[in-house]
Design a protein around this motif. Sequence first.
Motif, PDB file in Angstrom:
ATOM      1  N   LYS A 147       0.838  -1.197   0.000  1.00  0.00           N
ATOM      2  CA  LYS A 147       0.000   0.000   0.000  1.00  0.00           C
ATOM      3  C   LYS A 147       0.869   1.242   0.000  1.00  0.00           C
ATOM      4  CE  LYS A 147      -3.844   2.336   2.325  1.00  0.00           C
ATOM      5  NZ  LYS A 147      -4.819   2.303   3.432  1.00  0.00           N
ATOM      6  N   HIS A 149       0.593   4.814   1.141  1.00  0.00           N
ATOM      7  CA  HIS A 149      -0.318   5.518   2.056  1.00  0.00           C
ATOM      8  C   HIS A 149      -0.645   6.927   1.556  1.00  0.00           C
ATOM      9  CE1 HIS A 149      -0.226   2.451   5.244  1.00  0.00           C
ATOM     10  NE2 HIS A 149       1.030   2.252   4.871  1.00  0.00           N
ATOM     11  N   GLN A 150       0.383   7.705   1.141  1.00  0.00           N
ATOM     12  CA  GLN A 150       0.110   9.074   0.709  1.00  0.00           C
ATOM     13  C   GLN A 150      -0.707   9.120  -0.575  1.00  0.00           C
ATOM     14  OE1 GLN A 150       2.830   8.030   2.049  1.00  0.00           O
ATOM     15  NE2 GLN A 150       3.391   9.459   3.672  1.00  0.00           N
ATOM     16  N   ASP A 152      -2.946   6.751  -1.364  1.00  0.00           N
ATOM     17  CA  ASP A 152      -4.199   6.049  -1.090  1.00  0.00           C
ATOM     18  C   ASP A 152      -4.488   5.024  -2.192  1.00  0.00           C
ATOM     19  OD1 ASP A 152      -6.443   5.340   0.304  1.00  0.00           O
ATOM     20  OD2 ASP A 152      -7.715   6.914  -0.550  1.00  0.00           O
ATOM     21  N   GLU A 208      10.892   3.648  -1.523  1.00  0.00           N
ATOM     22  CA  GLU A 208      10.576   4.904  -0.842  1.00  0.00           C
ATOM     23  C   GLU A 208      11.679   5.930  -1.066  1.00  0.00           C
ATOM     24  OE1 GLU A 208       9.878   4.175   3.248  1.00  0.00           O
ATOM     25  OE2 GLU A 208       8.083   2.937   2.933  1.00  0.00           O
ATOM     26  N   ASN A 218       5.126   6.377   1.667  1.00  0.00           N
ATOM     27  CA  ASN A 218       5.477   5.236   2.508  1.00  0.00           C
ATOM     28  C   ASN A 218       4.811   3.992   1.948  1.00  0.00           C
ATOM     29  OD1 ASN A 218       6.920   6.851   4.346  1.00  0.00           O
ATOM     30  ND2 ASN A 218       5.037   7.394   5.418  1.00  0.00           N
ATOM     31  N   SER A 220       4.009   0.061   2.535  1.00  0.00           N
ATOM     32  CA  SER A 220       3.923  -0.962   3.592  1.00  0.00           C
ATOM     33  C   SER A 220       3.363  -2.245   2.993  1.00  0.00           C
ATOM     34  CB  SER A 220       3.035  -0.483   4.742  1.00  0.00           C
ATOM     35  OG  SER A 220       1.713  -0.270   4.302  1.00  0.00           O
ATOM     36  N   ASP A 222       1.169  -5.261   2.621  1.00  0.00           N
ATOM     37  CA  ASP A 222      -0.181  -5.554   3.073  1.00  0.00           C
ATOM     38  C   ASP A 222      -0.401  -7.055   3.279  1.00  0.00           C
ATOM     39  OD1 ASP A 222      -2.997  -4.328   3.449  1.00  0.00           O
ATOM     40  OD2 ASP A 222      -3.365  -5.996   2.073  1.00  0.00           O
ATOM     41  N   THR A 264      -3.271   4.480  -8.988  1.00  0.00           N
ATOM     42  CA  THR A 264      -2.418   4.646  -7.812  1.00  0.00           C
ATOM     43  C   THR A 264      -1.492   5.835  -7.962  1.00  0.00           C
ATOM     44  OG1 THR A 264      -2.524   2.274  -7.347  1.00  0.00           O
ATOM     45  CG2 THR A 264      -0.710   3.504  -6.357  1.00  0.00           C
TER      46      THR A 264
END
Length: 384
Positions: A147, A149-150, A152, A208, A218, A220, A222, A264
């Motif tokens: 994922k 994050h920034q 979404d 990153e 970031n 991560s 999942d 994305t």
Amino acid sequence: MAGEDDDDLAAEWGAAMAEQVGEDAEAMAAEWAAMLGGPAAVDDGGRKSPDRVLNQEEVDGLLGFNPHELGLNSQSGIRAIINSALVSYERLPMLEIVFDRLVRLLTTSLRNFTSDNVEVSLDGIRSVRFGDYLNSIPLPAILSVFKAHQWDGFGLMTVDSALIYSIIDVLLGGRRGAATMKVEGRPYTTIETSLVQRMIEVVLADAEQAFRPITNVNFSLDRLETNPRFAAITRPANAAILVNLRIDMEDRGGFIEVLLPYATIEPIRETLLQQFMGEKFGRDATWEGHLATEIWSAEAELHAVLYDKKLPLRTILDLDIGDTLMLDVAPDELVEIRCGDQVLTEARMGRAGDKVAVQIARPLRRSHTTLAAFEAAGESRKDA
């Protein structure tokens, strides 16, 4: 007598022509049967001839290729069906720079991770449909869903079986130069999955850093999947960017494929369209700082206005020597301090030594239009 001879001659000619037409019809039928590959294709000796093979022009016509134009403008036949499934790739120059930076970072990180000589290369960046890519993944493989994050959104990273077994050999002390391990078709064990997960985390950490010069994001992990049906992150018909990374560890290695759907990376699309790092599309902080410095050092001329009154043009034209103009001000009234047509403040008039001076009596009248107001006005225009 002559009439009978004419009748006999006409009958003879008619029989000859009928025989010739019959032979031509049979020959034409045999030729058509040979072209169609049917059982009627018979050679001169009465034996069946072998099936007719299509020549190169007929094959090119069937497939839709033009040997003279290399098929670039041809959209017929099977080529039209194939091209209908292709996805137009929007060139994103900055994305190529980011993944080139990722290759350099991964080379160092994987060398530290495996304590072996690792070479990472970028095989290519192309655009695919997500559903077609899932169907083309060679199994067994490990698919990691991560994922951003920034942004979404989600991305997909695929590690093929050759790289999985190579990493396991390297980390667990396998011998170099050994034959390639055959895939047994069994599910991956917990130890194998854990080792691959550690490598995937190293790749995400370097990703990153690769994106950091243009945006903060970031990544991560999942989940890990081995079945492509459970790794769906977008609709099958949606377009995505597929990046193919080759990992070589002397005589062993494999591929890592990173897939990012267009949805994305949409939040940073304008940034990825830049031709080089730091290209400006709008507000330039460096130019703003330079302009502010020059404004602070600029010189401005101020005027102290004692009295300002508008008179008709007729009155001004009738002025003569000795006429008196009455100033409707008291000696203790404030004078206006102006810069051009703008009134800045008011002051009291006095004397300092042998010069006339003014003393500021009220605060400066600052403009209500600020940089924040300009930015807010620009945002409102965009929304409109």
